[in-house]
Motif scaffolding. Structure first.
Motif, short mmCIF file in Angstrom:
data_model
loop_
_atom_site.label_atom_id
_atom_site.label_comp_id
_atom_site.label_asym_id
_atom_site.label_seq_id
_atom_site.Cartn_x
_atom_site.Cartn_y
_atom_site.Cartn_z
N LYS A 193 43.07 -8.57 65.65
CA LYS A 193 41.65 -8.67 65.99
C LYS A 193 40.81 -8.85 64.73
O LYS A 193 39.91 -9.70 64.68
CB LYS A 193 41.20 -7.42 66.74
CG LYS A 193 39.75 -7.43 67.17
CD LYS A 193 39.41 -6.16 67.95
CE LYS A 193 37.99 -6.16 68.44
NZ LYS A 193 37.00 -5.98 67.40
N ALA A 194 41.10 -8.09 63.70
CA ALA A 194 40.36 -8.22 62.44
C ALA A 194 40.57 -9.59 61.82
O ALA A 194 39.62 -10.20 61.32
CB ALA A 194 40.80 -7.13 61.47
N ASN A 195 41.80 -10.11 61.88
CA ASN A 195 42.08 -11.44 61.34
C ASN A 195 41.33 -12.51 62.13
O ASN A 195 40.79 -13.46 61.55
CB ASN A 195 43.58 -11.73 61.35
CG ASN A 195 44.33 -10.95 60.30
OD1 ASN A 195 43.74 -10.44 59.34
ND2 ASN A 195 45.63 -10.82 60.48
N ALA A 196 41.27 -12.36 63.44
CA ALA A 196 40.56 -13.32 64.28
C ALA A 196 39.06 -13.28 63.99
O ALA A 196 38.40 -14.32 63.91
CB ALA A 196 40.83 -13.04 65.75
N GLU A 197 38.52 -12.09 63.79
CA GLU A 197 37.10 -11.97 63.46
C GLU A 197 36.81 -12.57 62.09
O GLU A 197 35.79 -13.22 61.90
CB GLU A 197 36.66 -10.51 63.52
CG GLU A 197 36.58 -9.98 64.94
CD GLU A 197 36.35 -8.49 65.01
OE1 GLU A 197 36.50 -7.78 63.99
OE2 GLU A 197 36.01 -8.02 66.11
N GLN A 198 37.72 -12.38 61.16
CA GLN A 198 37.55 -12.96 59.82
C GLN A 198 37.60 -14.49 59.91
O GLN A 198 36.79 -15.18 59.30
CB GLN A 198 38.63 -12.44 58.88
CG GLN A 198 38.47 -12.94 57.46
CD GLN A 198 39.53 -12.38 56.53
OE1 GLN A 198 40.55 -11.87 56.97
NE2 GLN A 198 39.29 -12.49 55.25
N LEU A 199 38.54 -15.02 60.68
CA LEU A 199 38.63 -16.46 60.87
C LEU A 199 37.36 -17.00 61.51
O LEU A 199 36.82 -18.03 61.08
CB LEU A 199 39.84 -16.81 61.75
CG LEU A 199 39.98 -18.28 62.16
CD1 LEU A 199 40.17 -19.16 60.92
CD2 LEU A 199 41.11 -18.45 63.14
N ALA A 200 36.84 -16.30 62.52
CA ALA A 200 35.60 -16.73 63.16
C ALA A 200 34.45 -16.74 62.16
O ALA A 200 33.61 -17.65 62.17
CB ALA A 200 35.28 -15.82 64.34
#
Length: 75
Positions: free
Chosen positions: A18-25
């Motif tokens: 989830k943190a990686n996806a938020e960072q990517l976003a």
């Protein structure tokens, strides 16, 4: 005492994803905003709409949230 993430059944791997996806976003939102400098507002909105349409619904919603957060932070 149980954390709220544990109560929702999120594992450490899930939280990292989830943190990686938020960072990517956030990175995507930054790149979209950088394009704004060379475009007028209306062409930029049309371009962003086209780019968002190419994304999965989840990533699209995360990028929209990141764009909104950055817009609120820049005022």
């Amino acid at each position: 005492m149980t954390s709220s993430a544990a109560k929702r059944g999120l594992t450490a791997d899930g939280l990292i994803a989830k943190a990686n996806a938020e960072q990517l976003a956030g990175v995507i939102a930054d790149k979209l905003r950088d394009r704004c400098k060379s475009m007028g507002l209306q062409p930029w909105r049309q371009w962003v709409s086209a780019e968002l349409a190419k994304m999965s619904p989840l990533l699209r919603s995360m990028v929209r949230a990141a764009l909104a957060a950055k817009a609120r932070g820049s005022r």
